[in-house]
Design a protein around this motif. Structure first.
Motif, PDB file in Angstrom:
ATOM      1  N   CYS A   1      -4.787   2.966  -6.475  1.00 37.28           N
ATOM      2  CA  CYS A   1      -4.320   1.929  -7.400  1.00 37.28           C
ATOM      3  C   CYS A   1      -5.266   1.788  -8.597  1.00 37.28           C
ATOM      4  O   CYS A   1      -6.473   1.611  -8.440  1.00 37.28           O
ATOM      5  CB  CYS A   1      -4.227   0.592  -6.654  1.00 37.28           C
ATOM      6  SG  CYS A   1      -3.727  -0.791  -7.689  1.00 37.28           S
TER       7      CYS A   1
ATOM      8  N   ALA B   1       0.955   3.428  -7.163  1.00 47.29           N
ATOM      9  CA  ALA B   1       0.152   2.514  -7.975  1.00 47.29           C
ATOM     10  C   ALA B   1      -0.859   3.231  -8.857  1.00 47.29           C
ATOM     11  O   ALA B   1      -1.689   2.577  -9.496  1.00 47.29           O
ATOM     12  CB  ALA B   1      -0.579   1.521  -7.060  1.00 47.29           C
TER      13      ALA B   1
ATOM     14  N   PRO C   1      -1.707   4.120  -1.848  1.00 48.81           N
ATOM     15  CA  PRO C   1      -2.122   2.884  -2.525  1.00 48.81           C
ATOM     16  C   PRO C   1      -3.611   2.821  -2.833  1.00 48.81           C
ATOM     17  O   PRO C   1      -4.030   2.035  -3.694  1.00 48.81           O
ATOM     18  CB  PRO C   1      -1.720   1.791  -1.523  1.00 48.81           C
ATOM     19  CG  PRO C   1      -0.645   2.391  -0.697  1.00 48.81           C
ATOM     20  CD  PRO C   1      -1.011   3.841  -0.569  1.00 48.81           C
TER      21      PRO C   1
ATOM     22  N   GLN D   1      -7.114  -4.880  -6.918  1.00 47.73           N
ATOM     23  CA  GLN D   1      -6.222  -3.806  -6.480  1.00 47.73           C
ATOM     24  C   GLN D   1      -5.622  -4.078  -5.106  1.00 47.73           C
ATOM     25  O   GLN D   1      -4.450  -3.798  -4.870  1.00 47.73           O
ATOM     26  CB  GLN D   1      -6.962  -2.458  -6.448  1.00 47.73           C
ATOM     27  CG  GLN D   1      -7.513  -2.008  -7.787  1.00 47.73           C
ATOM     28  CD  GLN D   1      -9.005  -2.221  -7.850  1.00 47.73           C
ATOM     29  OE1 GLN D   1      -9.492  -3.317  -7.571  1.00 47.73           O
ATOM     30  NE2 GLN D   1      -9.745  -1.179  -8.210  1.00 47.73           N
TER      31      GLN D   1
ATOM     32  N   THR E   1      -2.828  -6.347  -5.316  1.00 42.27           N
ATOM     33  CA  THR E   1      -1.700  -5.702  -5.979  1.00 42.27           C
ATOM     34  C   THR E   1      -0.853  -4.896  -5.008  1.00 42.27           C
ATOM     35  O   THR E   1       0.376  -4.920  -5.079  1.00 42.27           O
ATOM     36  CB  THR E   1      -2.202  -4.777  -7.107  1.00 42.27           C
ATOM     37  OG1 THR E   1      -2.914  -5.563  -8.074  1.00 42.27           O
ATOM     38  CG2 THR E   1      -1.049  -4.064  -7.792  1.00 42.27           C
ATOM     39  N   VAL E   2      -1.498  -4.186  -4.081  1.00 43.56           N
ATOM     40  CA  VAL E   2      -0.754  -3.249  -3.227  1.00 43.56           C
ATOM     41  C   VAL E   2      -0.466  -3.766  -1.822  1.00 43.56           C
ATOM     42  O   VAL E   2       0.352  -3.184  -1.108  1.00 43.56           O
ATOM     43  CB  VAL E   2      -1.493  -1.893  -3.134  1.00 43.56           C
ATOM     44  CG1 VAL E   2      -1.578  -1.229  -4.495  1.00 43.56           C
ATOM     45  CG2 VAL E   2      -2.898  -2.066  -2.545  1.00 43.56           C
TER      46      VAL E   2
ATOM     47  N   GLY F   1      -3.596  -2.007   1.661  1.00 46.39           N
ATOM     48  CA  GLY F   1      -3.079  -0.914   0.848  1.00 46.39           C
ATOM     49  C   GLY F   1      -2.721   0.218   1.783  1.00 46.39           C
ATOM     50  O   GLY F   1      -3.052   1.381   1.554  1.00 46.39           O
TER      51      GLY F   1
END
Length: 366
Positions: free
Chosen positions: A47, A74, A44, A153, A156-157, A178
């Motif tokens: 990403c 990602a 991750p 980011q 997102t992860v 992540g």
């Protein structure tokens, strides 16, 4: 099918597409690892990036079910010199091309990856686009120049909700910025009772879980883009032993008053030598980061530098001088890479045990 990589400086690399046929924009970086492409593309921490692998043949042992570091890769693209269309390995379940197609990730092969790596080393990481051969190059270059790299980011992860990975040992709250699955695996091997929590958890919520220890995971991007995590770390310092890895290391440093800066092209590979300043030993480590803790900013903080990178002298490890807390910039869980530093997980558990004994002694003497 011909496709191309266009860099923001106007450099063009024409090659053959594999994986998804989607057009994609990202920060172009390189990794020098000879093996471990499955772990790299599913890490991750990549990403939003287009990852260039410097080893010339990728995909020769295929893709298996066991070596993923996340469920949903990602990365925004993968660039290689050559892919193996017929992998050979008893664990292989599909080809690299088939995986990228299923995950909608574009790939590009057949370009001069040595030249691309030299450009990144000379000028630093650049924004780039993997796209079809018939696009207007000038328009893509202008788009890249005006394109802002993402700052979300970690959001997102990171996991969206907390979940347990039960064990009968020490309770460890693992903050997921992540997280690579390898970190969770190493805690599970040691029978820890792990609770994985989102990146935006508060200090109060962490402490309510009654942790014996707190672990800060790796993750993508600029640590300064995660201010809520910095505040959380300030709130838990001294309340339970803490161990941070990669982004977790950088966030810990910021929480203690140090500063982080972006590197020219970062550390990404499986053979980075790191010296332990306390023992003099050197470990060969796995690394993946584009930011580093600024050495001069450690002064006038309650932090002590414990490890440095032998290639460039950057900070690779920190220890708090008052509280039971330490962090490293590299990846002791490896995945991929050497496991020289795997014992750091044992050090974390020993720190927890010592902290609990000292706490019990205080209670008995009270």
């Amino acid at each position: 099918m011909k496709r191309q990589l266009i860099l923001e400086d106007g450099t063009i690399f024409v090659g053959k597409g594999f994986g998804s046929t989607e057009n994609s924009i990202g920060e172009v970086v390189f990794n020098t690892g000879m093996t471990g492409y499955q772990e790299i593309l599913s890490d991750p921490s990549y990403c939003g990036q287009i990852v260039t692998l410097t080893y010339p043949l990728i995909g020769n042992y295929g893709i298996n079910r066991d070596d993923f570091e996340s469920i949903a890769p990602a990365i925004h693209g993968l660039i290689v010199k050559e892919t193996a269309s017929v992998p050979s390995n008893w664990r292989s379940m599909e080809t690299l091309d088939e995986l990228l197609k299923s995950k909608n990730i574009p790939g590009l092969e057949g370009i001069d990856t040595r030249k691309l790596t030299r450009i990144i080393r000379q000028y630093g990481t650049l924004k780039g686009a993997i796209c079809s051969i018939d696009v207007n190059v000038d328009e893509i270059v202008q788009q890249l120049k005006s394109h802002s790299l993402p700052t979300d980011q970690v959001k997102t992860v990171s996991t969206k909700s907390a979940y347990p990975s039960p064990g009968r040992g020490y309770r460890v709250v693992l903050v997921d910025f992540g997280m690579k699955h390898g970190i969770l695996r190493e805690l599970n091997v040691r029978n820890c009772d792990v609770i994985v929590v989102p990146h935006n958890i508060t200090a109060e919520e962490v402490l309510r879980l009654n942790p014996d220890g707190i672990m800060l995971s790796n993750g993508p991007g600029d640590p300064k883009d995660v201010p809520e995590a910095i505040e959380m770390i300030k709130g838990v310092l001294g309340k339970a032993p803490l161990f941070g890895i990669c982004l977790g290391h950088q966030l810990f440093a910021l929480a203690c008053g140090a500063n982080s800066v972006k590197m020219k092209f970062g550390h990404r590979g499986s053979n980075h030598p790191v010296k332990n300043l306390e023992t003099g030993e050197v470990d060969i480590t796995s690394q993946n980061h584009g930011y580093t803790v600024e050495m001069d900013s450690i002064q006038n903080t309650p932090l002590k530098v414990t490890h440095i990178a032998l290639n460039d002298g950057t900070v690779e490890g920190l220890k708090h001088t008052e509280y039971p807390a330490f962090t490293v910039q590299y990846h002791p869980e490896a995945s991929p890479g050497p496991e020289d530093a795997n014992s750091l997980f044992n050090d974390f558990l020993e720190l927890i045990e010592t902290h609990k004994k000292e706490g019990n002694a205080v209670c008995q003497n009270a």
